[in-house]
Design a protein around this motif. Structure first.
Motif, PDB file in Angstrom:
ATOM      1  N   LEU A   1       0.853  -1.182   0.000  1.00 27.52           N
ATOM      2  CA  LEU A   1       0.000   0.000   0.000  1.00 27.52           C
ATOM      3  C   LEU A   1       0.891   1.235   0.000  1.00 27.52           C
ATOM      4  O   LEU A   1       1.761   1.368   0.850  1.00 27.52           O
ATOM      5  N   LEU A   2       0.683   2.091  -0.983  1.00 29.65           N
ATOM      6  CA  LEU A   2       1.414   3.351  -1.063  1.00 29.65           C
ATOM      7  C   LEU A   2       0.423   4.491  -0.946  1.00 29.65           C
ATOM      8  O   LEU A   2      -0.664   4.443  -1.530  1.00 29.65           O
ATOM      9  N   VAL A   3       0.799   5.513  -0.200  1.00 31.15           N
ATOM     10  CA  VAL A   3      -0.065   6.674   0.013  1.00 31.15           C
ATOM     11  C   VAL A   3       0.663   7.914  -0.465  1.00 31.15           C
ATOM     12  O   VAL A   3       1.827   8.126  -0.120  1.00 31.15           O
ATOM     13  N   GLU A   4      -0.030   8.717  -1.247  1.00 31.34           N
ATOM     14  CA  GLU A   4       0.497  10.008  -1.682  1.00 31.34           C
ATOM     15  C   GLU A   4      -0.661  11.000  -1.708  1.00 31.34           C
ATOM     16  O   GLU A   4      -1.589  10.846  -2.503  1.00 31.34           O
TER      17      GLU A   4
ATOM     18  N   LEU B   1      -3.023  -6.188  -4.083  1.00 33.32           N
ATOM     19  CA  LEU B   1      -3.710  -7.164  -3.252  1.00 33.32           C
ATOM     20  C   LEU B   1      -3.611  -8.547  -3.889  1.00 33.32           C
ATOM     21  O   LEU B   1      -3.437  -8.670  -5.101  1.00 33.32           O
ATOM     22  N   ARG B   2      -3.768  -9.576  -3.071  1.00 33.94           N
ATOM     23  CA  ARG B   2      -4.020 -10.940  -3.548  1.00 33.94           C
ATOM     24  C   ARG B   2      -5.424 -11.272  -3.067  1.00 33.94           C
ATOM     25  O   ARG B   2      -5.774 -10.998  -1.916  1.00 33.94           O
ATOM     26  N   ALA B   3      -6.199 -11.839  -3.949  1.00 35.60           N
ATOM     27  CA  ALA B   3      -7.567 -12.208  -3.612  1.00 35.60           C
ATOM     28  C   ALA B   3      -7.777 -13.670  -3.965  1.00 35.60           C
ATOM     29  O   ALA B   3      -7.195 -14.172  -4.935  1.00 35.60           O
TER      30      ALA B   3
ATOM     31  N   PHE C   1      -4.776  -4.855  -8.523  1.00 30.01           N
ATOM     32  CA  PHE C   1      -4.100  -3.576  -8.358  1.00 30.01           C
ATOM     33  C   PHE C   1      -5.145  -2.486  -8.428  1.00 30.01           C
ATOM     34  O   PHE C   1      -6.074  -2.552  -9.246  1.00 30.01           O
ATOM     35  N   ALA C   2      -5.008  -1.475  -7.578  1.00 25.56           N
ATOM     36  CA  ALA C   2      -5.991  -0.396  -7.555  1.00 25.56           C
ATOM     37  C   ALA C   2      -5.319   0.936  -7.254  1.00 25.56           C
ATOM     38  O   ALA C   2      -4.342   0.994  -6.513  1.00 25.56           O
TER      39      ALA C   2
ATOM     40  N   THR D   1      -7.884  -3.319 -11.476  1.00 28.78           N
ATOM     41  CA  THR D   1      -8.115  -4.590 -12.155  1.00 28.78           C
ATOM     42  C   THR D   1      -9.439  -5.215 -11.744  1.00 28.78           C
ATOM     43  O   THR D   1      -9.535  -6.415 -11.566  1.00 28.78           O
ATOM     44  N   ALA D   2     -10.471  -4.423 -11.646  1.00 34.14           N
ATOM     45  CA  ALA D   2     -11.785  -4.927 -11.228  1.00 34.14           C
ATOM     46  C   ALA D   2     -12.571  -5.571 -12.363  1.00 34.14           C
ATOM     47  O   ALA D   2     -13.720  -5.910 -12.194  1.00 34.14           O
ATOM     48  N   ASP D   3     -11.942  -5.767 -13.506  1.00 36.99           N
ATOM     49  CA  ASP D   3     -12.643  -6.383 -14.631  1.00 36.99           C
ATOM     50  C   ASP D   3     -12.659  -7.910 -14.530  1.00 36.99           C
ATOM     51  O   ASP D   3     -13.344  -8.579 -15.275  1.00 36.99           O
ATOM     52  N   HIS D   4     -11.905  -8.486 -13.612  1.00 38.14           N
ATOM     53  CA  HIS D   4     -11.901  -9.919 -13.316  1.00 38.14           C
ATOM     54  C   HIS D   4     -11.403 -10.791 -14.466  1.00 38.14           C
ATOM     55  O   HIS D   4     -11.759 -11.964 -14.554  1.00 38.14           O
ATOM     56  N   VAL D   5     -10.571 -10.269 -15.348  1.00 39.63           N
ATOM     57  CA  VAL D   5     -10.056 -11.053 -16.467  1.00 39.63           C
ATOM     58  C   VAL D   5      -9.285 -12.272 -15.992  1.00 39.63           C
ATOM     59  O   VAL D   5      -9.531 -13.402 -16.432  1.00 39.63           O
ATOM     60  N   GLU D   6      -8.350 -12.074 -15.062  1.00 41.72           N
ATOM     61  CA  GLU D   6      -7.544 -13.197 -14.546  1.00 41.72           C
ATOM     62  C   GLU D   6      -8.433 -14.219 -13.846  1.00 41.72           C
ATOM     63  O   GLU D   6      -8.269 -15.435 -14.022  1.00 41.72           O
TER      64      GLU D   6
END
Length: 130
Positions: free
Chosen positions: A66-69, A77-79, A102-103, A118-123
């Motif tokens: 997690l990076l914050v800027e 994340l791993r789900a 990744f978000a 990567t909320a398109d769920h391709v993988e």
């Protein structure tokens, strides 16, 4: 928010996601949240989460990095979960899937206002068909 507050905030958000608590998830979202290449709004986000949780009742995320800027988060994340119900037209396979996500999020006043990732769920779909 300070970076440490943003990290705590994200931990609370991830906890709500891992509990599959749709009301709590909604509380982290701006009602008009913009999602790249996906329907906008908190209702659409919660609808997508509900679909995922119905199909994968044991779905969980684990934070890798997690990076914050300023008002932005970058998250790796791993789900994972077991495909126990229909998802995107694919009947339950009972397969256990594990995917990288990744978000990038913009957080304003404690709510996600912008999302891309990567909320398109391709993988995930590839593993179900696979």
């Amino acid at each position: 928010m300070e970076p440490w507050e943003m990290r705590e905030w994200f931990g609370d958000y991830l906890d709500a996601c891992n509990r599959h608590d749709l009301d709590a998830i909604r509380s982290f979202l701006d009602p008009a949240v913009r999602r790249a290449h996906l329907p906008r709004g908190a209702d659409a986000w919660v609808k997508d989460a509900a679909e995922l949780f119905r199909a994968f009742p044991d779905w969980r995320w684990r934070r890798i990095q997690l990076l914050v800027e300023e008002d932005r988060l970058a998250v790796h994340l791993r789900a994972s979960g077991t495909h126990a119900g229909e998802f995107r037209g694919i009947a339950a396979t009972r397969r256990h899937v594990n995917v990288a996500e990744f978000a990038m999020c913009r957080v304003v006043n404690g709510r996600i206002t912008e999302f891309t990732g990567t909320a398109d769920h391709v993988e995930l779909l590839d593993q179900l068909r696979g």
